[in-house]
Write an enzyme that holds these catalytic residues in place. Structure first.
Site, PDB file in Angstrom:
ATOM      1  CE  LYS A 135      -3.301   2.505   2.634  1.00 15.80           C
ATOM      2  NZ  LYS A 135      -4.601   2.619   3.584  1.00 15.80           N
ATOM      3  CG  HIS A 190     -11.330 -26.653 -36.005  1.00 21.40           C
ATOM      4  ND1 HIS A 190     -10.542 -25.591 -35.802  1.00 21.40           N
ATOM      5  CD2 HIS A 190     -11.374 -27.229 -37.390  1.00 21.40           C
ATOM      6  CE1 HIS A 190     -10.014 -25.532 -36.999  1.00 21.40           C
ATOM      7  NE2 HIS A 190     -10.205 -26.403 -37.944  1.00 21.40           N
TER       8      HIS A 190
END
Length: 514
Positions: free
Chosen positions: A137, A275
């Site tokens: 932070k 596919h």
């Protein structure tokens, strides 16, 4: 600004002694805790014990040691804020400029087969994530490192300028929050599973990057491959690549689809995929025979496809595989002779992965993203045996027809809906995938099968809403059908089968695949 004080507390001590030694040589004071402090002292690196900073002993078996204002004030104080500086001076708290922390090995702990709940709980780190978050932070002023791969970078920058760059601190802070988020995600998943909260009010998942990909489905799309941190055994993400060029986005999708199908079988089986749909599936007494059937099922579509086998590839099979252009071969293993044959094809990707028998039960849900959200569901692992079937027609299927019906049913489960699969002689002979109506898929499968449709078994992933598929099957010479049943118009299809002498069985299970 310069780095004057560092806090080091690591579970994974890889590289930490050398890092601390270099920091000490640069004039940085080191605060440390527990086992890390002991190791550094043993290696001759000067260390300030955490209790000297907090004025409080480490207690509760080390559960409480860094959770103290003297630590977190030193991390969170904004150096440019005069009020913050004054408060630190009044309380005699020293700023901490660098934090090197990694966390208790929670993931590794719960990966052990004999782990107890108590062991898992004890390996939830509290102080570590808290320090990391405080430092991250306040990355404007504090450098925070959670990954040993970043040690060299910070040492180089401190040597060069006395401090790290703001760009580096921002990058490392983002990495910390990714790290703690992933850590918490694994803990939350474990605890949720322990209490049976499988689909809770918020669904948090984490994945670890396996590799960057050149592009996604198409060259204009960015892509990377991530693996889940636990439960990868038997999945494509745990495969060992033995040969060939780098896997692509589409390769990985297709290999995963092939693996899912081949894992349906316990007898020697080979699956060819294009596919994400199977173009050929065969089973046999040997893996060579299984491949011969998978190839014969559709010798056109297999070109450029992916092949998965559930037995090691031997030389005889490899010589056949070599004759066709393939993108990938996935198998439990390759004999040295087979490997030598297949490695003659420079770009052919060879993946070694244990696929023997049924796939291990997935350890997570299937996650599909949509714009703005995600769909979460169980993996479709439903199995059907002969005893589960209900004969709906006057004619019972013969023993051979029943065998082909169950074979086709295992395959149709993995074909895009609407799906129809024809099987004959332990191989697929026709596959109809992804059509907007069921009879359309049937016509595609029948056309592909040609004369092999005669005497074949037909599997449908969902029920027949009308008898048109039965009529098409009868015209092609199909003699047995397996489908879920459950349509309000089932009787029309049953009557059509009876007229044509077709045996039809119901599974009471649907296998939609979108």
């Amino acid at each position: 600004m310069s780095v004057k004080k560092a806090l080091i507390s690591v579970s994974d001590k890889t590289g930490v002694v050398e890092l601390a030694r270099q920091l000490n040589e640069l004039g940085v004071e080191i605060i440390s805790t527990g086992g890390t402090a002991s190791l550094l002292k043993q290696e001759g690196v000067p260390v300030i014990g955490i209790s000297e900073v907090t004025g409080f002993p480490e207690i509760l078996d080390g559960r409480v040691k860094t959770l103290h204002p003297n630590i977190h004030s030193g991390l969170l104080a904004v150096r440019a804020d005069e009020a913050h500086r004054k408060q630190l001076e009044e309380l005699n708290i020293q700023p901490i400029d660098l934090v090197i922390v990694n966390l208790y090995p929670f993931k590794q702990t719960i990966s052990k087969p004999d782990v107890t709940y108590a062991d898992a709980i004890e390996n939830i780190d509290i102080g570590g994530p808290t320090m990391l978050r405080s430092a991250a932070k306040n990355h404007q002023d504090v450098t925070v490192v959670v990954d040993a791969a970043d040690y060299a970078t910070i040492i180089a920058e401190i040597k060069d300028a006395g401090d790290t760059t703001l760009e580096t601190r921002r990058r490392l802070a983002a990495k910390v929050f990714r790290h703690t988020a992933a850590y918490d995600a694994i803990i939350s998943r474990y605890l949720s599973e322990q209490v049976g909260e499988l689909m809770p009010e918020s669904y948090t998942v984490t994945y670890e990057k396996a590799q960057d990909l050149r592009y996604g489905e198409n060259p204009h799309q960015r892509a990377a491959f991530y693996r889940q941190p636990l439960g990868n055994e038997g999945t494509i993400s745990s495969a060992e690549q033995l040969h060939g060029k780098e896997l692509s986005y589409n390769n990985i999708n297709d290999a995963d689809a092939a693996l899912a199908i081949v894992n349906e079988f316990t007898e020697p089986a080979v699956v060819a995929v294009k596919h994400m749909n199977p173009c050929g599936v065969g089973i046999g007494a040997t893996i060579k025979e299984a491949y011969e059937k998978a190839y014969a099922a559709d010798p056109v579509s297999i070109f450029g496809g992916i092949v998965a086998a559930n037995r090691p590839i031997d030389e005889a099979t490899a010589l056949l595989l070599k004759e066709t252009f393939l993108e990938i071969i996935v198998a439990p293993d390759f004999t040295p002779e087979a490997l030598a044959v297949l490695q003659e094809k420079k770009n052919l990707r060879l993946l070694r992965l244990s696929t023997q028998g049924s796939a291990a039960a997935p350890t997570s849900f299937k996650l599909t993203t949509v714009a703005g959200g995600a769909l979460v569901q169980d993996f479709d692992t439903k199995q059907i045996e002969a005893t589960d079937l209900k004969v709906a027609t006057e004619r019972q299927p013969s023993e051979e027809e029943l065998k082909q019906l169950l074979f086709a049913w295992k395959v149709v489960k993995h074909v895009k809906s609407n799906a129809i699969v024809l099987a004959n002689n332990n191989m697929t002979v026709g596959v109809g995938a992804g059509q907007m109506n069921r009879v359309g898929s049937a016509k595609i499968a029948i056309e592909q099968a040609g004369d092999l449709a005669k005497g074949a078994a037909l599997a449908s992933d969902a029920f027949f809403p009308m008898p048109d598929t039965v009529e098409a099957a009868a015209k092609a010479g199909i003699t047995a059908i397996i489908q879920p049943g459950g349509s309000v118009r089932d009787q029309e299809s049953i009557d059509a089968c009876n007229r044509h002498g077709i045996a039809m069985v119901f599974t009471s299970v649907r296998h939609f695949k979108h």
